[in-house]
Scaffold this motif. Structure first.
Motif, PDB file in Angstrom:
ATOM      1  N   LYS A  60      17.892   0.500  16.354  1.00 49.94           N
ATOM      2  CA  LYS A  60      16.642   0.527  16.724  1.00 49.94           C
ATOM      3  C   LYS A  60      16.117   1.590  17.659  1.00 49.94           C
ATOM      4  CE  LYS A  60      13.513  -2.479  18.072  1.00 49.94           C
ATOM      5  NZ  LYS A  60      13.020  -3.771  19.166  1.00 49.94           N
ATOM      6  N   ASP A  85      16.306  -5.733   0.881  1.00 53.38           N
ATOM      7  CA  ASP A  85      15.467  -6.373   1.859  1.00 53.38           C
ATOM      8  C   ASP A  85      14.729  -5.350   2.937  1.00 53.38           C
ATOM      9  OD1 ASP A  85      17.840  -8.219   2.288  1.00 53.38           O
ATOM     10  OD2 ASP A  85      19.100  -6.863   1.792  1.00 53.38           O
ATOM     11  N   TYR A  86      15.066  -4.506   2.716  1.00 56.88           N
ATOM     12  CA  TYR A  86      13.354  -3.370   2.874  1.00 56.88           C
ATOM     13  C   TYR A  86      12.332  -3.150   1.972  1.00 56.88           C
ATOM     14  CZ  TYR A  86      12.367   0.913   5.708  1.00 56.88           C
ATOM     15  OH  TYR A  86      11.717   1.799   6.264  1.00 56.88           O
ATOM     16  N   VAL A 108      11.141  -1.688  13.407  1.00 54.05           N
ATOM     17  CA  VAL A 108      11.074  -2.962  13.448  1.00 54.05           C
ATOM     18  C   VAL A 108      11.733  -3.483  11.967  1.00 54.05           C
ATOM     19  CG1 VAL A 108       9.856  -4.788  13.834  1.00 54.05           C
ATOM     20  CG2 VAL A 108       9.566  -3.180  15.785  1.00 54.05           C
ATOM     21  N   ARG A 109      10.878  -2.254  11.076  1.00 49.40           N
ATOM     22  CA  ARG A 109      11.109  -2.425   9.518  1.00 49.40           C
ATOM     23  C   ARG A 109      12.311  -2.843   9.160  1.00 49.40           C
ATOM     24  NH1 ARG A 109       6.245  -0.475   6.472  1.00 49.40           N
ATOM     25  NH2 ARG A 109       6.986  -2.348   4.641  1.00 49.40           N
ATOM     26  N   GLU A 137      15.252  -2.796  11.026  1.00 44.98           N
ATOM     27  CA  GLU A 137      15.842  -4.035  11.896  1.00 44.98           C
ATOM     28  C   GLU A 137      15.965  -5.602  10.983  1.00 44.98           C
ATOM     29  OE1 GLU A 137      16.790  -5.198  16.716  1.00 44.98           O
ATOM     30  OE2 GLU A 137      13.936  -5.409  15.852  1.00 44.98           O
ATOM     31  N   THR A 138      14.468  -5.728  10.591  1.00 46.61           N
ATOM     32  CA  THR A 138      14.269  -6.518  10.204  1.00 46.61           C
ATOM     33  C   THR A 138      15.678  -6.815   9.027  1.00 46.61           C
ATOM     34  OG1 THR A 138      12.759  -7.764  11.137  1.00 46.61           O
ATOM     35  CG2 THR A 138      12.903  -8.250   8.678  1.00 46.61           C
ATOM     36  N   LYS A 182      18.908  -7.591   9.067  1.00 47.32           N
ATOM     37  CA  LYS A 182      19.245  -8.573   9.430  1.00 47.32           C
ATOM     38  C   LYS A 182      19.103  -9.676   8.503  1.00 47.32           C
ATOM     39  CE  LYS A 182      17.742  -8.915  14.183  1.00 47.32           C
ATOM     40  NZ  LYS A 182      16.861  -9.458  15.527  1.00 47.32           N
ATOM     41  N   ALA A 183      18.588  -9.129   7.251  1.00 45.39           N
ATOM     42  CA  ALA A 183      18.581  -9.998   6.346  1.00 45.39           C
ATOM     43  C   ALA A 183      19.822  -9.376   5.936  1.00 45.39           C
ATOM     44  CB  ALA A 183      16.943  -9.222   5.106  1.00 45.39           C
ATOM     45  N   GLN A 205      23.565 -11.660  12.574  1.00 44.47           N
ATOM     46  CA  GLN A 205      22.567 -11.326  12.517  1.00 44.47           C
ATOM     47  C   GLN A 205      21.636 -10.351  13.322  1.00 44.47           C
ATOM     48  OE1 GLN A 205      20.175 -13.910  10.467  1.00 44.47           O
ATOM     49  NE2 GLN A 205      22.651 -14.574   9.244  1.00 44.47           N
ATOM     50  N   GLY A 217      21.056  -6.737  13.343  1.00 43.43           N
ATOM     51  CA  GLY A 217      20.170  -5.624  13.142  1.00 43.43           C
ATOM     52  C   GLY A 217      20.875  -4.620  13.720  1.00 43.43           C
TER      53      GLY A 217
END
Length: 155
Positions: A91, A110-111, A121-122, A124-125, A128-129, A138, A140
């Motif tokens: 991030k 995933d994105y 943040v999106r 990074e999420t 992690k997924a 996980q 990120g």
């Protein structure tokens, strides 16, 4: 105590090869490319158009400049079977490599954001997924292990 194993970060004593090169080092290169199922031609020690195409495909897979020239970084990636010398992205990171991972994460579904080169943040999420699905911690953060998993995705 020093290790006798060559580090993937240390330079290898391998010649720089390009289209037109010949010899044993080219045979070694062709065998490595065959191992990664990128080269199907003869192991003839002649660096021709088919070898160039395979080198560029490998360079693409491991996020290297796709110039068809086998210099130190390409040799190290071939021996390691993974990307080398890539930065840790997390991030706040920005730039072309962030665009690259965002495009991969769009491919893996995933994105859903835009490939804008801004690791927010999106992203990074999404990382992690992806990490969860491939069995990585996980966090990120895109480090060596995540880069390696990204290199397995057709991109």
């Amino acid at each position: 105590m020093t290790s006798t194993q060559p580090s993937t970060e240390a330079q290898l004593d391998r010649p720089e090869l390009r289209e037109g090169s010949t010899g044993e080092a080219v045979k070694e290169l062709q065998n490595l490319l065959k191992k990664y199922e990128l080269y199907t031609g003869a192991i003839d020690g002649i660096f021709g158009p088919a070898t160039t195409k395979a080198v560029k495909a490998f360079q693409h897979r491991v996020f290297l400049k796709e110039d068809g020239i086998v210099a130190d970084k390409t040799w190290r990636a071939l021996y390691k079977g993974a990307p080398v010398d890539l930065p840790i992205l997390k991030k706040g990171s920005k730039g072309d490599l962030v665009v690259t991972i965002q495009k991969i994460l769009l491919t893996t579904k995933d994105y859903t954001g835009s490939a804008d080169g801004d690791f927010g943040v999106r992203t990074e999420t999404a990382v992690k997924a992806f990490q969860k699905r491939v069995g990585l911690p996980q966090d990120g953060v895109v480090g060596d292990r995540t880069w390696f998993e990204f290199s397995k995705i057709h991109h």
